[in-house]
Write a protein that holds these residues in place. Structure first.
Motif, PDB file in Angstrom:
ATOM      1  N   ALA A  74       0.827  -1.209   0.000  1.00 47.10           N
ATOM      2  CA  ALA A  74       0.000   0.000   0.000  1.00 47.10           C
ATOM      3  C   ALA A  74       0.859   1.256   0.000  1.00 47.10           C
ATOM      4  O   ALA A  74       0.551   2.230  -0.701  1.00 47.10           O
ATOM      5  N   ALA A  75       1.951   1.238   0.753  1.00 51.36           N
ATOM      6  CA  ALA A  75       2.839   2.409   0.794  1.00 51.36           C
ATOM      7  C   ALA A  75       3.519   2.629  -0.552  1.00 51.36           C
ATOM      8  O   ALA A  75       3.649   3.771  -1.010  1.00 51.36           O
ATOM      9  N   ALA A  76       3.957   1.541  -1.200  1.00 51.83           N
ATOM     10  CA  ALA A  76       4.626   1.685  -2.497  1.00 51.83           C
ATOM     11  C   ALA A  76       3.662   2.223  -3.552  1.00 51.83           C
ATOM     12  O   ALA A  76       4.019   3.139  -4.322  1.00 51.83           O
ATOM     13  N   CYS A  77       2.449   1.684  -3.605  1.00 52.16           N
ATOM     14  CA  CYS A  77       1.468   2.176  -4.583  1.00 52.16           C
ATOM     15  C   CYS A  77       1.099   3.627  -4.308  1.00 52.16           C
ATOM     16  O   CYS A  77       0.982   4.446  -5.240  1.00 52.16           O
ATOM     17  N   LEU A 137      -7.791  -1.812  -0.703  1.00 50.80           N
ATOM     18  CA  LEU A 137      -6.509  -1.231  -1.103  1.00 50.80           C
ATOM     19  C   LEU A 137      -6.699  -0.052  -2.047  1.00 50.80           C
ATOM     20  O   LEU A 137      -5.988   0.959  -1.952  1.00 50.80           O
ATOM     21  N   GLY A 138      -7.667  -0.134  -2.956  1.00 49.46           N
ATOM     22  CA  GLY A 138      -7.908   0.959  -3.889  1.00 49.46           C
ATOM     23  C   GLY A 138      -8.365   2.221  -3.177  1.00 49.46           C
ATOM     24  O   GLY A 138      -7.895   3.329  -3.499  1.00 49.46           O
ATOM     25  N   PHE A 139      -9.287   2.095  -2.208  1.00 46.81           N
ATOM     26  CA  PHE A 139      -9.731   3.270  -1.458  1.00 46.81           C
ATOM     27  C   PHE A 139      -8.576   3.901  -0.685  1.00 46.81           C
ATOM     28  O   PHE A 139      -8.422   5.131  -0.662  1.00 46.81           O
ATOM     29  N   ALA A 204       6.707   8.946   5.763  1.00 47.12           N
ATOM     30  CA  ALA A 204       5.406   9.406   6.255  1.00 47.12           C
ATOM     31  C   ALA A 204       4.263   8.584   5.655  1.00 47.12           C
ATOM     32  O   ALA A 204       3.276   8.280   6.336  1.00 47.12           O
ATOM     33  N   ILE A 205       4.394   8.198   4.395  1.00 50.44           N
ATOM     34  CA  ILE A 205       3.358   7.374   3.757  1.00 50.44           C
ATOM     35  C   ILE A 205       3.284   6.009   4.411  1.00 50.44           C
ATOM     36  O   ILE A 205       2.191   5.472   4.652  1.00 50.44           O
ATOM     37  N   VAL A 206       4.441   5.413   4.715  1.00 52.35           N
ATOM     38  CA  VAL A 206       4.455   4.104   5.386  1.00 52.35           C
ATOM     39  C   VAL A 206       3.744   4.186   6.727  1.00 52.35           C
ATOM     40  O   VAL A 206       2.958   3.301   7.096  1.00 52.35           O
ATOM     41  N   GLN A 207       4.007   5.227   7.471  1.00 48.21           N
ATOM     42  CA  GLN A 207       3.359   5.375   8.775  1.00 48.21           C
ATOM     43  C   GLN A 207       1.866   5.648   8.647  1.00 48.21           C
ATOM     44  O   GLN A 207       1.073   5.210   9.485  1.00 48.21           O
ATOM     45  N   ASP A 208       1.462   6.362   7.604  1.00 49.07           N
ATOM     46  CA  ASP A 208       0.044   6.681   7.435  1.00 49.07           C
ATOM     47  C   ASP A 208      -0.775   5.490   6.942  1.00 49.07           C
ATOM     48  O   ASP A 208      -2.005   5.539   6.998  1.00 49.07           O
ATOM     49  N   THR A 209      -0.133   4.436   6.448  1.00 50.44           N
ATOM     50  CA  THR A 209      -0.899   3.254   6.046  1.00 50.44           C
ATOM     51  C   THR A 209      -1.598   2.597   7.236  1.00 50.44           C
ATOM     52  O   THR A 209      -2.534   1.823   7.034  1.00 50.44           O
ATOM     53  N   SER A 210      -1.148   2.900   8.446  1.00 56.52           N
ATOM     54  CA  SER A 210      -1.814   2.336   9.619  1.00 56.52           C
ATOM     55  C   SER A 210      -3.247   2.833   9.753  1.00 56.52           C
ATOM     56  O   SER A 210      -4.058   2.203  10.457  1.00 56.52           O
ATOM     57  N   LEU A 211      -3.592   3.943   9.076  1.00 54.63           N
ATOM     58  CA  LEU A 211      -4.974   4.431   9.115  1.00 54.63           C
ATOM     59  C   LEU A 211      -5.914   3.547   8.300  1.00 54.63           C
ATOM     60  O   LEU A 211      -7.124   3.726   8.360  1.00 54.63           O
ATOM     61  N   GLY A 212      -5.353   2.612   7.546  1.00 50.28           N
ATOM     62  CA  GLY A 212      -6.193   1.719   6.766  1.00 50.28           C
ATOM     63  C   GLY A 212      -7.003   0.753   7.592  1.00 50.28           C
ATOM     64  O   GLY A 212      -7.881   0.063   7.040  1.00 50.28           O
TER      65      GLY A 212
END
Length: 301
Positions: A74-77, A137-139, A204-212
């Motif tokens: 998710a972070a890479a995309c 994942l798309g959302f 920052a994107i990697v850390q924000d994936t936890s909001l998923g």
């Protein structure tokens, strides 16, 4: 000798001694705090073997590793989509046409102001009503791409503005069009200089994936909640292990950032040394050119 500009005066002997004392006292305070937390956890039985036993099974480890893979994917995309959107946004923000610059600025300010969690929830609620039935994942990727593209666009714009204006002017003097000067001369140098900042954006994107976890997307934090719901006595242990896994990914990115900074520093030092040697050689040649006529006159006399 010219001194490099600094934000503050370097500390003297007394100031360095005070800084050393403050550093030692701060380190001792942190160690005492960690020791107190450890003793409190020990007294409450958080280090008992039965609370950690579930994490010794390969099934639990593989379950969490699958969540880590989902987080990285998710972070890479999201990072790729955010950068693809941020690059034209930064160029439009720097456009000489006022309406283009204002539209790009409105987009950047709008998506920077919206909290990412609310943006994710809005995508999950509204997009299915528009018959966009995507997987979780798309959302998540779509919401994070919109939010982080606005942040990354400012990073790209700052990198472009940090370059000397002479680079673009020299390209225009060679007959390039403004778009060619930007794409072929300015932008490659700007991307090279802002690479450490882009790595921080990926972190920052990697850390924000936890909001998923609110979607729910089956990422690392959501997997840890599944483990703690299966073994409620291991709630704190699951949070600790997931924190360490996030910290491992963050440490890898920070190490990569330091490597890039060191490489850029060595390249800058080599460039300064080369310019210094070139300047010294030019001065010597000029001195020889000046002294040569005088030597010829003296030889004739």
């Amino acid at each position: 000798m010219n001194r490099p500009p600094t934000l503050y005066e370097p500390a003297g002997p007394l100031g360095r001694k005070r800084q050393c004392v403050f550093s030692v006292v701060s380190a001792l305070a942190v160690c005492a705090l960690l020791l107190g937390i450890g003793m409190r956890l020990q007294s409450s039985g958080q280090f008992d073997a039965d609370k950690w036993a579930i994490f010794l099974h390969w099934g639990t480890v593989r379950f969490l590793l699958d969540g880590l893979v989902s987080t990285i994917m998710a972070a890479a995309c999201s990072a790729l989509a955010a950068f693809v959107l941020a690059l034209p946004l930064a160029l439009w923000r720097l456009s000489m046409r006022p309406w283009v610059s204002r539209l790009a600025g409105a987009y950047i300010e709008f998506f920077r102001a919206i909290p990412l969690l609310l943006l994710i929830l809005f995508m999950v609620i509204e997009l299915p009503a528009l018959r966009l039935d995507w997987p979780a994942l798309g959302f998540l990727v779509f919401a994070m791409a919109l939010h982080h593209s606005a942040l990354t666009a400012e990073v790209v714009r700052a990198g472009i503005l940090s370059l000397p204006r002479g680079q673009r002017e020299a390209a225009l003097a060679l007959g390039m069009r403004p778009s060619q000067a930007m794409l072929l001369v300015v932008l490659p140098q700007a991307l090279r200089s802002m690479l450490p900042a882009l790595i921080s954006s990926v972190l920052a994107i990697v850390q924000d994936t936890s909001l998923g976890y609110v979607i729910p997307y089956d990422e690392l934090l959501h997997r840890s909640q599944d483990v703690s719901s299966y073994a409620p006595q291991s709630l704190l242990q699951a949070a600790f292990i997931v924190t360490m896994m996030y910290g491992l990914v963050s440490a890898v990115l920070l190490y990569l950032k330091r490597c890039v900074l060191r490489r850029q520093g060595r390249a800058l030092a080599r460039g300064v040394t080369k310019r210094t040697r070139t300047g010294a050689a030019t001065v010597v040649e000029a001195a020889q050119d000046v002294c040569a006529p005088a030597a010829e006159v003296n030889s004739r006399e």
